[in-house]
Design an enzyme around this catalytic site. Structure first.
Site, PDB file in Angstrom:
ATOM      1  N   GLN A   1       0.842  -1.202   0.000  1.00  0.00           N
ATOM      2  CA  GLN A   1       0.000   0.000   0.000  1.00  0.00           C
ATOM      3  C   GLN A   1       0.878   1.253   0.000  1.00  0.00           C
ATOM      4  O   GLN A   1       1.770   1.395   0.832  1.00  0.00           O
ATOM      5  CB  GLN A   1      -0.944   0.060   1.196  1.00  0.00           C
ATOM      6  CG  GLN A   1      -1.947   1.213   1.030  1.00  0.00           C
ATOM      7  CD  GLN A   1      -2.831   1.447   2.225  1.00  0.00           C
ATOM      8  OE1 GLN A   1      -2.362   1.913   3.252  1.00  0.00           O
ATOM      9  NE2 GLN A   1      -4.116   1.146   2.092  1.00  0.00           N
TER      10      GLN A   1
ATOM     11  N   CYS B   1      -6.525   7.086   5.039  1.00  0.00           N
ATOM     12  CA  CYS B   1      -5.889   7.333   6.341  1.00  0.00           C
ATOM     13  C   CYS B   1      -6.332   8.680   6.906  1.00  0.00           C
ATOM     14  O   CYS B   1      -6.197   9.717   6.242  1.00  0.00           O
ATOM     15  CB  CYS B   1      -4.373   7.300   6.203  1.00  0.00           C
ATOM     16  SG  CYS B   1      -3.518   7.620   7.768  1.00  0.00           S
TER      17      CYS B   1
ATOM     18  N   LYS C   1      -8.088   2.104  -1.463  1.00  0.00           N
ATOM     19  CA  LYS C   1      -8.859   2.020  -0.230  1.00  0.00           C
ATOM     20  C   LYS C   1      -9.383   3.408   0.081  1.00  0.00           C
ATOM     21  O   LYS C   1      -8.610   4.368   0.143  1.00  0.00           O
ATOM     22  CB  LYS C   1      -8.019   1.497   0.937  1.00  0.00           C
ATOM     23  CG  LYS C   1      -8.858   1.255   2.203  1.00  0.00           C
ATOM     24  CD  LYS C   1      -8.030   0.741   3.366  1.00  0.00           C
ATOM     25  CE  LYS C   1      -8.931   0.497   4.585  1.00  0.00           C
ATOM     26  NZ  LYS C   1      -8.132   0.152   5.790  1.00  0.00           N
TER      27      LYS C   1
END
Length: 330
Positions: free
Chosen positions: A75, A105, A144
């Site tokens: 990632q 995040c 993501k």
């Protein structure tokens, strides 16, 4: 059947139970352990594209595979499409199986740089980043995301569509906004809506603390795979138990918790793997938090946490793992 193989672009994965990228936790040692206990794929910690571009040695180590890691999912995080392309070229010699773009995040330091969930405010940049990474990559690129920046800006469908337009072969959704961080309840309904509107595989994330949660998420949302994060910390057994529960729902115990002896055995194995990959100094710094996760919830766990802060050497840790100090007796 909920437990099944999943194809992400050209990548065939034998099952659909994944370890999420967790900063400070999903290093090579813990990924290796989770794979031993049944995880089908384990993501690396977030790897900074700008550090890769600068040839930062320790950052490259974050992206390096464990010995038993036949599927390497790296990632990356950053905000610059050009840097993503260069970073992908840097890590291709590691032979990744999949490259994931972090758009979720919520940590302020990451967000202030324009990366992570800050990208949820600029879906055009998500498209450009994925396009740049895909153009430089010989393996599938995924993303993501979160449901949105805050409750007034829920745009996961737009963000996912932009990612797919850029070439993403799968989308993982942590079903919270950036504003929520890790608080409140994850909105699993958003995962269902995303699955109904997206042609590529959807990976669900959020509030997966028990093996039974994986079953519930798959059944309620139709997602193609699940990604354990906090629920897997100190609990590599969750992958084995989720598969057991899915395959044998009548005979498996949804509330199963491994015996204390097995937890100690896993903690010892984790410690050994960490020494192998990280050496004594870093292992002795990092294992305190891991051991606290293993023993969380046991009687006298607080005493254990207070005692283990004194551990500084391998010998100190070996005494704890032989339970020569105050053990959290079950």
């Amino acid at each position: 059947m909920p437990y099944r193989p999943i194809a992400i672009g050209s990548l065939a994965i034998p099952g659909n139970l994944f370890l999420a990228p967790v900063a400070g936790y999903s290093d090579r040692a813990y990924r290796s352990l989770c794979l031993e206990y049944g995880a089908d794929m384990a993501y690396t910690e977030m790897v900074a594209v700008e550090a890769l571009v600068r040839d930062h040695r320790k950052t490259m180590e974050l992206a390096s595979p464990a010995k038993n890691e036949t599927i390497l999912a790296i990632q990356l995080f950053g905000a610059n499409p050009e840097s993503f392309a260069l970073a992908v070229e840097k890590i291709l010699p590691l032979k990744p199986s999949l490259i994931d773009v972090n758009c979720g995040c919520p940590v302020p330091k990451v967000v202030k740089s324009g990366a992570g969930s800050a990208l949820m405010k600029d879906t055009g940049r998500i498209r450009a980043i994925v396009q740049a990474a895909s153009g430089a990559s010989s393996v599938p690129v995924t993303v993501k995301i979160r449901t949105g920046w805050d409750s007034d800006h829920i745009n996961f469908l737009e963000a996912a569509a932009a990612a797919v337009e850029g070439g993403a072969k799968a989308v993982a959704l942590h079903a919270r906004t950036r504003e929520q961080g890790y608080s409140g309840l994850a909105d699993w309904d958003s995962i269902r809506i995303l699955k109904e509107n997206l042609a590529v595989p959807v990976i669900g994330s959020g509030d997966l603390f028990l093996a039974s949660d994986a079953v519930s998420m798959m059944e309620k949302t139709g997602c193609d795979a699940v990604m354990f994060a906090r629920g897997a910390l100190g609990n590599p057994f969750i992958f084995r138990e989720a598969r057991r529960l899915i395959e044998n729902p009548d005979s498996a115990d949804a509330a199963y918790r491994p015996p204390f002896e097995e937890i100690i055995q896993a903690a010892r194995r984790h410690f050994e793997l960490s020494l192998e990959y990280s050496g004594e100094v870093l292992t002795c710094m990092e294992m305190k938090k891991h051991l606290c996760s293993y023993f969380k919830g046991f009687p006298r766990a607080a005493e254990f946490r207070n005692a283990i802060v004194t551990a500084k050497t391998v010998a100190d840790y070996e005494k704890f793992l032989r339970l020569e100090y105050m053990p959290p007796v079950p």
